[in-house]
Design an enzyme around this catalytic site. Structure first.
Site, PDB file in Angstrom:
ATOM      1  N   SER A 196      42.636  34.887  47.999  1.00  0.00           N
ATOM      2  CA  SER A 196      43.092  34.395  46.700  1.00  0.00           C
ATOM      3  C   SER A 196      44.553  34.006  46.836  1.00  0.00           C
ATOM      4  O   SER A 196      45.277  34.538  47.676  1.00  0.00           O
ATOM      5  CB  SER A 196      42.899  35.479  45.640  1.00  0.00           C
ATOM      6  N   LYS A 197      44.966  33.068  45.991  1.00  0.00           N
ATOM      7  CA  LYS A 197      46.343  32.594  46.105  1.00  0.00           C
ATOM      8  C   LYS A 197      47.338  33.710  45.781  1.00  0.00           C
ATOM      9  O   LYS A 197      48.513  33.607  46.072  1.00  0.00           O
ATOM     10  CB  LYS A 197      46.561  31.386  45.193  1.00  0.00           C
ATOM     11  N   ARG A 198      46.833  34.777  45.201  1.00  0.00           N
ATOM     12  CA  ARG A 198      47.728  35.881  44.859  1.00  0.00           C
ATOM     13  C   ARG A 198      47.767  36.955  45.948  1.00  0.00           C
ATOM     14  O   ARG A 198      48.444  37.958  45.801  1.00  0.00           O
ATOM     15  CB  ARG A 198      47.294  36.508  43.540  1.00  0.00           C
TER      16      ARG A 198
END
Ligand code: GLU
Ligand code: ZN
Length: 477
Positions: free
Chosen positions: A256-258
């Site tokens: 995930s981009k996080r």
């Protein structure tokens, strides 16, 4: 293949080049080059609220840095297929949407947000799993339409899904895939503001740009039947689709981009001094496996070896260790001059009277086989020039040994008398001390290393002494 292969990477300028996007671009590029086709970059900028200034340019720059060069793009236009940004051709989408309305394949919908969320809630409370538009606008009377217009409502256009149809296609990655049209609601193709939705614009563009194959992320798999319905209504031939598997982190979770444990954006890798060849190679193996487990591929080798049948159909794990291994491999493989040229920007800040550009470049060579990324040189050099003396227990014990005192003072004495400082002279200096004192191994080297660098590991001692110079070393001892 009879038609000329044309593939595209179609980013939205809503962010910077991400690993997933770079991987899609790379495989489309390989596909094009393998089959002597064209690789096109098209900008899907219809999500106007999410567009970011500069994102388009930086994505294209980062791809070029990787060696993924477009044959056509907004900056390299073929007039036959232009424009390459969706927002520059709204009239085209409008024309095609109206054609579908005329043929009865699409219709105006006047529902507003509130009505749609009520509809959704009602369906959910009735146990419906996924919301489907209830088609209340499919057969509006003249009066109803008039009334909505009076209220100032602006309609969107929805595609009328066929009922009882199965959309089957042969996915390049997963083989035969099928979806039932009945599971899909009538979806919006043109918003009330005149901007097309992704699913509609992508079909119109892929058709007009004569795209033959499209490799994209798995998240688009469920969009494909919607797109196939549009192709069917227009009687256009769809491209061949391939949906690449997700990228997972070492814990097996979807990247995930996080996820802060993994750097996600190409610009971050560039800034840290990863080499484009290493990232290219790494991304290639993030979706493809060679028959013989070969790991190192140049761009040319990757084009040659690439075979869509070997695209991996199980999730690809992002393995940082592998990336670091590859990057250090490619750094080691650089010839001295190009290494110096590439590393210099990272250590430029150390330039001074004492450290000329040439000297810094010479020094940087000592690190070439030690680092995983070019910016490591900066950190390691900084550690040498500005050491922090924080010893662990083992190091403290070492320094308290009587033998350490003996070694250090002898070393100091001999170093100050040494004529020339280089690998040979420093090595023989250690040998002399060993002979005279019978102290050897760790007991011989470690106290000196600890006193000079504050660390128990690092470059060869003779390189450290060459870098720091005799005076500094003597004062630290
Ligand atoms: N603009 C879409 C995206 O960013 C492209 C999807 C496709 O390749 O069809 O994911
Ligand atoms: Zn409606």
């Amino acid at each position: 293949m009879d038609k000329k292969v044309r593939v595209r990477y179609a980013p939205s300028p809503t962010g910077y080049l991400h690993i997933g996007g770079a991987r899609s671009a790379l495989f489309n590029y390989l596909f094009a080059k393998k089959y002597n086709g064209d690789f096109i970059i098209r900008i899907e900028d219809t999500d106007i609220e999410r567009n970011i200034e500069g994102a388009e340019k930086s994505q294209i720059d980062d791809l070029e840095w990787l060696g993924i060069i477009a044959d056509e793009s907004p900056y390299k236009v073929n007039p036959r297929y232009a424009p390459y940004r969706q927002m520059e051709k709204l009239d085209v989408y409008r024309k095609y949407a109206l054609e579908l309305v005329e043929k009865g394949y699409a219709y105006y919908c006047y529902c507003n947000e509130e009505e749609l969320s009520e509809m959704k809630e009602e369906q959910l409370s009735n146990g419906v799993k996924s919301f489907k538009y209830d088609r209340r606008c499919l057969s509006l009377t003249e009066e109803e339409i008039e009334k909505y217009k009076q209220e100032g409502r602006k309609p969107c256009i929805r595609l009328k899904m066929e009922s009882g149809v199965t959309f089957k296609f042969n996915d390049l990655v997963r083989g035969e895939v099928s979806f039932k049209s009945d599971d899909i609601g009538d979806f919006v193709i043109m918003k009330s503001n005149g901007i097309p939705t992704y699913n509609f614009a992508v079909v119109v563009d892929d058709h007009l740009m004569e795209i033959t194959h499209c490799l994209r992320g798995e998240e688009h798999l469920s969009n494909t039947p919607k797109q196939l319905q549009i192709y069917k209504y227009f009687n256009w031939e769809p491209p061949q689709f391939g949906h690449m598997t997700i990228i997972i982190n070492p814990n097996g979770k979807k990247l995930s981009k996080r996820d802060h444990n993994i750097l996600q954006f190409m610009s971050q890798y560039r800034e840290l001094g990863y080499l484009p060849e290493a990232i290219f190679n790494f991304l290639f193996l993030l979706g493809w496996t060679s028959e013989d487990n070969k790991e190192i591929f140049s761009k040319e080798e990757a084009i040659k070896a690439f075979d869509p049948a070997r695209l991996s159909s199980s999730p690809s794990m992002f393995d940082n260790k592998r990336l670091e291994y590859m990057n250090s491999y490619y750094i080691k493989a650089l010839d001295e001059n190009s290494y110096k040229e590439k590393v210099y920007p990272f250590i430029k800040e150390f330039e001074s009277n004492e450290f000329s550009k040439e000297r810094l470049e010479e020094i940087s060579l000592y690190f070439k086989n030690e680092i995983t990324k070019l910016s490591d040189v900066k950190i390691m050099l900084n550690d040498l020039l500005h050491p922090i003396y924080e010893f662990d227990e083992e190091s403290k014990e070492m320094l308290q040994k009587e033998s350490s005192n003996v070694v250090c003072s002898l070393f100091k004495e001999k170093l100050s008398k040494l004529e020339k400082i280089d690998e040979i002279s420093i090595k023989s200096l250690f040998k002399e001390i060993q002979k005279e004192t019978n102290i050897k191994g760790k007991d011989l080297y470690m106290p000196i290393r600890l006193k000079i660098t504050g660390k128990n590991h690092g470059l060869e001692m003779y390189h450290i002494i060459e870098i720091l110079g005799r005076d500094l070393v003597l004062s630290r001892l």
